[in-house]
Scaffold this active site. Structure first.
Site, mmCIF file in Angstrom:
data_model
loop_
_atom_site.group_PDB
_atom_site.id
_atom_site.type_symbol
_atom_site.label_atom_id
_atom_site.label_comp_id
_atom_site.label_asym_id
_atom_site.label_seq_id
_atom_site.Cartn_x
_atom_site.Cartn_y
_atom_site.Cartn_z
ATOM 1 N N ASP A 1 33.566 75.180 4.462
ATOM 2 C CA ASP A 1 34.757 75.856 3.940
ATOM 3 C C ASP A 1 36.034 75.086 4.278
ATOM 4 O O ASP A 1 36.936 74.982 3.443
ATOM 5 C CB ASP A 1 34.851 77.277 4.499
ATOM 6 C CG ASP A 1 36.086 77.988 4.004
ATOM 7 O OD1 ASP A 1 36.214 78.170 2.767
ATOM 8 O OD2 ASP A 1 36.950 78.344 4.837
ATOM 9 N N MET B 1 16.826 94.030 11.215
ATOM 10 C CA MET B 1 15.941 94.449 12.305
ATOM 11 C C MET B 1 16.278 93.781 13.639
ATOM 12 O O MET B 1 15.517 93.848 14.590
ATOM 13 C CB MET B 1 14.477 94.172 11.950
ATOM 14 C CG MET B 1 14.025 94.829 10.677
ATOM 15 S SD MET B 1 14.364 96.603 10.690
ATOM 16 C CE MET B 1 14.275 96.924 8.936
ATOM 17 N N CYS B 2 17.434 93.157 13.710
ATOM 18 C CA CYS B 2 17.880 92.489 14.928
ATOM 19 C C CYS B 2 18.532 93.527 15.849
ATOM 20 O O CYS B 2 19.400 94.285 15.419
ATOM 21 C CB CYS B 2 18.885 91.401 14.545
ATOM 22 S SG CYS B 2 19.001 90.083 15.713
ATOM 23 N N HIS B 3 18.096 93.568 17.097
ATOM 24 C CA HIS B 3 18.636 94.535 18.051
ATOM 25 C C HIS B 3 20.041 94.146 18.499
ATOM 26 O O HIS B 3 20.363 92.961 18.591
ATOM 27 C CB HIS B 3 17.742 94.612 19.292
ATOM 28 C CG HIS B 3 16.403 95.189 19.017
ATOM 29 N ND1 HIS B 3 15.352 94.436 18.553
ATOM 30 C CD2 HIS B 3 15.945 96.452 19.126
ATOM 31 C CE1 HIS B 3 14.294 95.214 18.400
ATOM 32 N NE2 HIS B 3 14.624 96.447 18.734
ATOM 33 N N MET C 1 17.701 84.559 16.952
ATOM 34 C CA MET C 1 18.373 84.876 15.690
ATOM 35 C C MET C 1 19.884 84.724 15.838
ATOM 36 O O MET C 1 20.566 84.265 14.920
ATOM 37 C CB MET C 1 18.015 86.283 15.207
ATOM 38 C CG MET C 1 16.527 86.475 14.925
ATOM 39 S SD MET C 1 15.756 85.161 13.955
ATOM 40 C CE MET C 1 16.647 85.255 12.430
ATOM 41 N N GLU C 2 20.402 85.087 16.999
ATOM 42 C CA GLU C 2 21.828 84.918 17.259
ATOM 43 C C GLU C 2 22.207 83.443 17.272
ATOM 44 O O GLU C 2 23.242 83.055 16.706
ATOM 45 C CB GLU C 2 22.199 85.588 18.592
ATOM 46 C CG GLU C 2 22.203 87.101 18.556
ATOM 47 C CD GLU C 2 20.833 87.767 18.654
ATOM 48 O OE1 GLU C 2 20.793 89.005 18.648
ATOM 49 O OE2 GLU C 2 19.794 87.068 18.730
#
EC number: 4.6.1.17
Length: 158
Positions: free
Chosen positions: A129, A78-80, A114-115
């Site tokens: 990693d 739901m992230c634009h 969110m980014e």
């Protein structure tokens, strides 16, 4: 104590949906997120001395964070998709951990927290990693490696 019922903007009649931001104005927005990865003393020394087998840990983690920020809407449903106007990635080596801070900027209709969180998460996963061969124990597990404290430090609008 008074409880106020909050409604979720992304759920309507039990169905997830992307919120319509068409009517919102484009404004300058910024979010800064942080987190850290705890590593063994031996691994920390390899990072400090630049002797990690896979190469430059910080350079790789910075590039990974930038790519992750730009791909956030592909992994968070739901992230634009919004134009990213700037990304800063800072990595610092501490006594027993590496910390990451990612700042994201846009001129858009919705925030970029969110980014920023995605950038931090992927930066720390990339560090893991890059050093996983040094962090594994004799059974191939990671008993001491830990990503923690991922959070939004700051969010600005306007």
């Amino acid at each position: 104590m008074i409880f106020v019922e909050k409604s979720f903007t992304h759920i309507e009649a039990d169905r997830a949906r992307m919120v319509d931001i068409s009517e919102k104005n484009n404004v300058l927005r910024m979010a800064r997120a942080a987190g850290e990865i705890v590593l063994s003393a031996e691994t920390m020394e390899k990072i400090r001395t630049g002797t990690v087998e896979k190469g430059n840990v910080f350079a790789t983690a910075r590039v990974a964070a930038v790519l992750a920020v730009k791909k956030t809407p592909e992994t968070i449903p739901m992230c634009h998709q919004i134009p990213i106007t700037g990304i800063d990635v800072d990595l610092e080596i501490g006594k027993d951990s590496v910390s990451a801070v990612v700042e994201v900027r846009t001129v858009g209709k919705t925030g970029v927290e969110m980014e920023a969180l995605t950038g931090v998460s992927v930066a720390l996963l990339t560090v893991w990693d890059m050093v996983k061969s040094a962090e594994k124990d004799e059974t191939g597990n990671y008993p001491h490696t830990l990503i923690r404290n991922i959070r939004v430090l700051e969010k600005l609008k306007g």
